[in-house]
Design an enzyme around this catalytic site. Sequence first.
Site, PDB file in Angstrom:
ATOM      1  N   PRO A 117       0.832  -1.199   0.000  1.00  0.00           N
ATOM      2  CA  PRO A 117       0.000   0.000   0.000  1.00  0.00           C
ATOM      3  C   PRO A 117       0.871   1.255   0.000  1.00  0.00           C
ATOM      4  CG  PRO A 117      -0.510  -1.400   1.896  1.00  0.00           C
ATOM      5  CD  PRO A 117       0.687  -1.966   1.217  1.00  0.00           C
ATOM      6  N   ASN A 118       0.540   2.177  -0.895  1.00  0.00           N
ATOM      7  CA  ASN A 118       1.164   3.498  -0.925  1.00  0.00           C
ATOM      8  C   ASN A 118       0.091   4.498  -0.548  1.00  0.00           C
ATOM      9  OD1 ASN A 118       3.882   2.947  -2.024  1.00  0.00           O
ATOM     10  ND2 ASN A 118       2.686   2.140  -3.723  1.00  0.00           N
TER      11      ASN A 118
END
Length: 69
Positions: A2-3
């Site tokens: 996840p960014n």
Amino acid sequence: MPNITVELLSGRTLDQRREFVSAVTQAAVDVLKVRPEAVRIVFTEIEKSDVANGGVLESDRQARAEGNA
């Protein structure tokens, strides 16, 4: 991985950022079932003169609240 990109008005303290990234990372781990090391968080600071709400710049809103405008 996840960014997560976070836009904030400038002025947050380092301790506030630490607390925030800890909480958001834990939420990502719990919900997305990823390792904490996989969570990437990037802060983008926005100056109060670069954002407006309701047709009023945040910098002007703050000045009015402080009695400067």
